[in-house]
Design a protein around this motif. Structure first.
Motif, PDB file in Angstrom:
ATOM      1  N   LYS A   6      10.006   8.973   0.328  1.00 29.46           N
ATOM      2  CA  LYS A   6      10.043   7.577   0.756  1.00 29.46           C
ATOM      3  C   LYS A   6       8.714   6.948   0.340  1.00 29.46           C
ATOM      4  CE  LYS A   6      10.431   4.682   4.802  1.00 29.46           C
ATOM      5  NZ  LYS A   6      10.427   4.622   6.243  1.00 29.46           N
ATOM      6  N   PHE A   7       8.768   5.789  -0.313  1.00 32.30           N
ATOM      7  CA  PHE A   7       7.574   5.106  -0.788  1.00 32.30           C
ATOM      8  C   PHE A   7       7.230   3.932   0.109  1.00 32.30           C
ATOM      9  CE2 PHE A   7       9.595   6.864  -4.571  1.00 32.30           C
ATOM     10  CZ  PHE A   7       8.531   7.511  -5.181  1.00 32.30           C
ATOM     11  N   ASP A   8       5.943   3.728   0.318  1.00 33.11           N
ATOM     12  CA  ASP A   8       5.450   2.521   0.950  1.00 33.11           C
ATOM     13  C   ASP A   8       4.666   1.788  -0.124  1.00 33.11           C
ATOM     14  OD1 ASP A   8       4.128   0.495   2.284  1.00 33.11           O
ATOM     15  OD2 ASP A   8       3.625   1.720   4.025  1.00 33.11           O
ATOM     16  N   PHE A   9       5.362   0.888  -0.846  1.00 31.59           N
ATOM     17  CA  PHE A   9       4.754   0.211  -1.985  1.00 31.59           C
ATOM     18  C   PHE A   9       3.551  -0.631  -1.577  1.00 31.59           C
ATOM     19  CE2 PHE A   9       9.048   1.063  -3.602  1.00 31.59           C
ATOM     20  CZ  PHE A   9       8.699   1.756  -4.753  1.00 31.59           C
ATOM     21  N   THR A  10       3.590  -1.191  -0.393  1.00 37.41           N
ATOM     22  CA  THR A  10       2.469  -1.987   0.081  1.00 37.41           C
ATOM     23  C   THR A  10       1.214  -1.124   0.160  1.00 37.41           C
ATOM     24  OG1 THR A  10       3.973  -3.360   1.373  1.00 37.41           O
ATOM     25  CG2 THR A  10       1.641  -3.445   1.971  1.00 37.41           C
ATOM     26  N   GLN A  11       1.355   0.044   0.766  1.00 35.90           N
ATOM     27  CA  GLN A  11       0.210   0.936   0.918  1.00 35.90           C
ATOM     28  C   GLN A  11      -0.276   1.448  -0.438  1.00 35.90           C
ATOM     29  OE1 GLN A  11       0.952   4.283   3.481  1.00 35.90           O
ATOM     30  NE2 GLN A  11      -1.205   4.823   3.593  1.00 35.90           N
ATOM     31  N   ILE A  12       0.647   1.776  -1.317  1.00 32.55           N
ATOM     32  CA  ILE A  12       0.273   2.272  -2.646  1.00 32.55           C
ATOM     33  C   ILE A  12      -0.497   1.199  -3.417  1.00 32.55           C
ATOM     34  CG2 ILE A  12       1.169   2.986  -4.906  1.00 32.55           C
ATOM     35  CD1 ILE A  12       3.533   4.284  -3.324  1.00 32.55           C
ATOM     36  N   CYS A  13       0.040  -0.011  -3.453  1.00 36.55           N
ATOM     37  CA  CYS A  13      -0.622  -1.100  -4.176  1.00 36.55           C
ATOM     38  C   CYS A  13      -1.991  -1.410  -3.584  1.00 36.55           C
ATOM     39  CB  CYS A  13       0.242  -2.359  -4.172  1.00 36.55           C
ATOM     40  SG  CYS A  13       1.712  -2.215  -5.203  1.00 36.55           S
ATOM     41  N   THR A  14      -2.073  -1.459  -2.269  1.00 35.24           N
ATOM     42  CA  THR A  14      -3.347  -1.738  -1.609  1.00 35.24           C
ATOM     43  C   THR A  14      -4.380  -0.676  -1.960  1.00 35.24           C
ATOM     44  OG1 THR A  14      -2.205  -2.851   0.200  1.00 35.24           O
ATOM     45  CG2 THR A  14      -4.452  -2.132   0.637  1.00 35.24           C
ATOM     46  N   ARG A  15      -3.954   0.560  -1.964  1.00 37.01           N
ATOM     47  CA  ARG A  15      -4.880   1.655  -2.283  1.00 37.01           C
ATOM     48  C   ARG A  15      -5.367   1.586  -3.724  1.00 37.01           C
ATOM     49  NH1 ARG A  15      -4.110   7.391   0.248  1.00 37.01           N
ATOM     50  NH2 ARG A  15      -6.265   8.045   0.030  1.00 37.01           N
ATOM     51  N   VAL A  16      -4.448   1.324  -4.651  1.00 31.64           N
ATOM     52  CA  VAL A  16      -4.824   1.193  -6.065  1.00 31.64           C
ATOM     53  C   VAL A  16      -5.830   0.060  -6.230  1.00 31.64           C
ATOM     54  CG1 VAL A  16      -3.971   0.484  -8.348  1.00 31.64           C
ATOM     55  CG2 VAL A  16      -2.727   2.212  -7.041  1.00 31.64           C
ATOM     56  N   ILE A  17      -5.542  -1.078  -5.635  1.00 26.18           N
ATOM     57  CA  ILE A  17      -6.428  -2.242  -5.757  1.00 26.18           C
ATOM     58  C   ILE A  17      -7.796  -1.931  -5.152  1.00 26.18           C
ATOM     59  CG2 ILE A  17      -6.783  -4.623  -4.964  1.00 26.18           C
ATOM     60  CD1 ILE A  17      -3.668  -4.930  -5.322  1.00 26.18           C
ATOM     61  N   ASP A  18      -7.809  -1.328  -3.955  1.00 28.75           N
ATOM     62  CA  ASP A  18      -9.077  -0.940  -3.327  1.00 28.75           C
ATOM     63  C   ASP A  18      -9.900  -0.046  -4.247  1.00 28.75           C
ATOM     64  OD1 ASP A  18      -8.884  -2.280  -0.882  1.00 28.75           O
ATOM     65  OD2 ASP A  18      -7.952  -0.593   0.149  1.00 28.75           O
ATOM     66  N   GLU A  19      -9.264   1.012  -4.751  1.00 24.62           N
ATOM     67  CA  GLU A  19      -9.974   1.983  -5.599  1.00 24.62           C
ATOM     68  C   GLU A  19     -10.529   1.330  -6.857  1.00 24.62           C
ATOM     69  OE1 GLU A  19      -7.307   5.250  -6.344  1.00 24.62           O
ATOM     70  OE2 GLU A  19      -7.325   5.882  -4.236  1.00 24.62           O
ATOM     71  N   LYS A  20      -9.738   0.500  -7.499  1.00 21.06           N
ATOM     72  CA  LYS A  20     -10.159  -0.094  -8.772  1.00 21.06           C
ATOM     73  C   LYS A  20     -11.260  -1.130  -8.575  1.00 21.06           C
ATOM     74  CE  LYS A  20      -7.494   2.715 -10.635  1.00 21.06           C
ATOM     75  NZ  LYS A  20      -8.089   3.951 -11.149  1.00 21.06           N
ATOM     76  N   LEU A  21     -11.174  -1.915  -7.516  1.00 24.71           N
ATOM     77  CA  LEU A  21     -12.244  -2.885  -7.246  1.00 24.71           C
ATOM     78  C   LEU A  21     -13.546  -2.168  -6.896  1.00 24.71           C
ATOM     79  CD1 LEU A  21     -10.274  -5.661  -5.329  1.00 24.71           C
ATOM     80  CD2 LEU A  21     -11.401  -5.892  -7.546  1.00 24.71           C
ATOM     81  N   GLU A  22     -13.441  -1.071  -6.151  1.00 19.82           N
ATOM     82  CA  GLU A  22     -14.631  -0.266  -5.824  1.00 19.82           C
ATOM     83  C   GLU A  22     -15.254   0.293  -7.106  1.00 19.82           C
ATOM     84  OE1 GLU A  22     -16.101   0.373  -2.775  1.00 19.82           O
ATOM     85  OE2 GLU A  22     -14.670  -0.965  -1.794  1.00 19.82           O
ATOM     86  N   GLU A  23     -14.412   0.844  -7.997  1.00 18.63           N
ATOM     87  CA  GLU A  23     -14.902   1.405  -9.263  1.00 18.63           C
ATOM     88  C   GLU A  23     -15.637   0.350 -10.095  1.00 18.63           C
ATOM     89  OE1 GLU A  23     -11.676   3.191 -11.467  1.00 18.63           O
ATOM     90  OE2 GLU A  23     -11.242   4.592  -9.834  1.00 18.63           O
TER      91      GLU A  23
END
Length: 187
Positions: A6-23
């Protein structure tokens, strides 16, 4: 061996965005899902890099105000459909108007103009997708699913399900059961 995820697309997208902005070292804060405020001026090269990174994940920045509003409408509808347990049975038009701060007529017109379909059709599609997910991932009966998705009856759910998918919910459940049985026999 086969497993179901089961996917939680909201959580996945938020995590990707967080990680990339931090990088990239960009200071920001998340306002809502899909809405980011930069806390400093961001050089154009970093913005371009951020855009390219997001595109690799199928995420893109939206700049047209109507498209942004349509995305907010879609996100709100998905939230409404997925959280039917938590919401009182409120008309979707009232729910959307209150959540987004615009009249339903305006929201409906913008949505139709951008997507070439109606909000009502989008809601039906999301409810049917959620019904399919519940049939696949839970042991709920059709009556329980109809109640959870705030349908007036199982017949109403069945009619919309068949009009959307071309098969009845019972046929869909049989197909899923056969696939599981075949999968179990292979293991």
């Amino acid at each position: 061996m086969k497993i179901f995820i089961k996917f939680d697309f909201t959580q996945i997208c938020t995590r990707v965005i967080d990680e990339k902005l931090e990088e990239l070292g960009i200071k920001y804060r998340m306002l809502n899902f899909g809405e980011i405020e930069f806390l400093e001026d961001v050089p154009s090269d970093k913005l371009k890099a951020f855009d390219l990174i997001l595109r690799e994940y199928g995420i893109e920045k939206i700049e047209n105000q109507k498209v942004i509003l349509v995305q907010k409408i879609k996100d709100t509808i998905i939230e409404m459909v997925l959280n039917t347990d938590d919401t009182v049975n409120v008309k979707s038009s009232v729910y959307l108007s209150e959540k987004l701060g615009h009249s339903y007529g305006y929201l409906s017109n913008v949505f139709s103009e951008v997507t070439y379909t109606s909000i009502e059709n989008f809601i039906i599609l999301q409810r049917i997708e959620h019904a399919k997910s519940l049939m696949i991932n839970t042991d709920l009966s059709l009556t329980e699913i109809a109640f959870r998705l705030q349908y007036s009856s199982v017949a109403h759910l069945s009619t919309q399900f068949k009009n959307t998918t071309g098969i009845t919910p019972t046929t869909f459940q049989r197909i899923i059961a056969k696939r599981r049985a075949l999968s179990d026999n292979k293991n």
